[in-house]
Design an enzyme around this catalytic site. Structure first.
Site, short mmCIF file in Angstrom:
data_model
loop_
_atom_site.label_atom_id
_atom_site.label_comp_id
_atom_site.label_asym_id
_atom_site.label_seq_id
_atom_site.Cartn_x
_atom_site.Cartn_y
_atom_site.Cartn_z
N LYS A 1 2.29 9.38 8.52
CA LYS A 1 1.68 8.80 9.72
C LYS A 1 2.28 9.35 11.03
O LYS A 1 1.90 10.43 11.44
CB LYS A 1 1.71 7.28 9.64
CG LYS A 1 0.75 6.78 8.53
CD LYS A 1 0.22 5.39 8.77
CE LYS A 1 -0.97 5.06 7.88
NZ LYS A 1 -0.61 4.53 6.56
N PHE B 1 0.85 -1.19 0.00
CA PHE B 1 0.00 0.00 0.00
C PHE B 1 0.88 1.24 0.00
O PHE B 1 1.73 1.40 0.87
CB PHE B 1 -0.92 0.02 1.23
CG PHE B 1 -1.88 1.18 1.22
CD1 PHE B 1 -2.96 1.19 0.34
CD2 PHE B 1 -1.69 2.27 2.05
CE1 PHE B 1 -3.84 2.27 0.29
CE2 PHE B 1 -2.57 3.35 2.01
CZ PHE B 1 -3.64 3.34 1.14
N ASP C 1 9.29 2.85 1.50
CA ASP C 1 8.09 3.51 2.00
C ASP C 1 7.97 3.19 3.49
O ASP C 1 7.50 2.12 3.88
CB ASP C 1 6.86 3.01 1.23
CG ASP C 1 5.56 3.66 1.73
OD1 ASP C 1 5.57 4.23 2.85
OD2 ASP C 1 4.54 3.58 1.02
#
Ligand SMILES: *Cc1c(COP(=O)(O)O)cnc(C)c1O
Length: 378
Positions: free
Chosen positions: A234, A120, A205
């Protein structure tokens, strides 16, 4: 609001540390942490102080000017990478950080990209093109051309796909949304070697694994490698929207003035929050504490007959159940006052704040054990 998220389970109105309260006054132990985002939990005094001070001093400056906070944060991130020549671009989200990496890779003059199945990387069109989940991609085709998705953890597949035309390879150090999946030992190191040989950029990532979540700063350190590009979001903003793309070594100068931008990226308030979070993580030795909590959760939960395995690192853990009933277990945990999520049919994901206490971890283990027993069918 649009119905893109489905029906929400709760209306949350307040929080303190790892406890949140809903609009009926019920309390919950927050073991999802805003999906790995509230790195210091809710209403942390250091974040409140830093954000309040910054918003009452200077709220926003745009990118025509600079402010001390953004420079201090860039220097902090730079020192965490161990590369004093690395350079940071700030944005507001994980998808934007990966979009920046994508554009940066085009500046190599190459166009092809290799990503992994199940990964993702975000929902905007560029980031979605990198994301390896057909259900999220298919309704929005055509996506960016030239991107291949190989099975995650398969180094031979990487070897076959990466060549001198490859601009970048993007990988999550631990698959997050796909259910906290660790690659085999040596996988990231192997990709590093292929990238060195072919000149493709190695992009990690670290949006979900980063900022101390795994008990290390970025989540790839266990492999002893240095990537070319790191993307973050995040946990970075300590609960505020903030993303970053860090370019290391030879990639650090690929962007020239005018190549990329973000109006809010590097906003003073978000940067103040991030600096406060990093400061608390360091002063309170929260990386070490995450590793200690990981040890306890893994050793206690793997003793349960309904648990096959607890995978992941630090406080990003996937509890693999013997039955494919993670959604049922998640709902029962909510009724018992614990928030988690179920990224796949047999996996419960937890990502509590790094400030979670030993007592709260103990409470989680005992409620989880009880709920799992009540919901086993075997
Ligand atoms: C959440 C996530 C993203 C997307 O971040 P947004 O802030 O939602 O755009 C990208 N990559 C990974 C690994 C993520 O976990």
């Amino acid at each position: 609001m649009q119905s893109n998220y489905g029906v929400p389970q709760l209306t949350l109105v307040s929080g303190k540390g790892s406890i949140v309260k809903d609009s009926d006054g019920n309390e919950y132990l927050d073991f999802l942490g805003g999906i790995a985002t509230n790195i210091l939990g809710h209403a942390h005094p250091a974040i409140i102080a830093a954000v309040s001070k910054q918003i009452s001093t200077l709220g926003h400056v745009s990118n025509f000017y600079i402010h001390p906070g953004v420079v201090a944060l860039a220097e902090n991130l730079q020192s965490m990478t161990g590369d004093s020549g690395s350079r940071v671009f700030f944005c507001n989200s994980g998808a934007e950080a990966n979009e920046a990496a994508l554009k940066l890779s085009r500046k190599t003059g190459r166009k092809r990209i290799v990503a992994t199945q199940g990964a993702f990387h975000g929902r905007t069109m560029g980031a979605l093109s990198l994301t390896g989940q057909p259900a999220k991609r298919d309704p929005f085709k055509p996506l960016l051309p030239g991107i291949s998705h190989v099975p995650f953890g398969d180094l031979e597949a990487m070897k076959r796909k990466i060549n001198r035309k490859t601009a970048m390879v993007i990988v999550e150090p631990i698959l997050g949304e796909a259910g906290v999946v660790m690659p085999p030992i040596g996988y990231l190191k192997g990709i590093r070697e292929i990238c060195d040989r072919t000149g493709a950029l190695m992009v990690l990532d670290c949006v979900q694994t980063g900022m101390g979540r795994t008990g290390e700063w970025f989540g790839y350190e266990y492999e002893g490698i240095v990537p070319d590009v790191i993307t973050l979001a995040k946990g970075l903003g300590g609960g505020l929207p903030l993303g970053a793309m860090i370019a290391l070594g030879r990639t650090s100068h690929l962007f020239a003035p005018g190549d990329h931008g973000s109006t809010f990226g590097g906003n003073p308030v978000a940067c103040a929050s991030a600096l406060a979070a990093i400061d608390v993580i360091e002063k309170k030795s929260l990386l070490k504490k995450a590793q200690i909590h990981e040890g306890l959760i893994k050793s206690e939960l793997t003793k349960l007959p309904g648990v096959m395995e607890v995978r992941g690192q630090g406080l990003l853990l996937g509890i693999v159940l013997a039955e494919e009933n993670s959604s049922e277990v998640k709902d029962a945990l909510l009724r018992a006052g614990v928030l988690v999520n179920s990224p796949s049919p047999s996996v419960i994901r937890i990502a509590p704040a790094l400030t979670v206490t030993g007592k709260e971890v103990g409470k989680f283990i005992s409620i989880f054990s009880k709920v799992l027993k009540e919901n086993s069918h075997g």
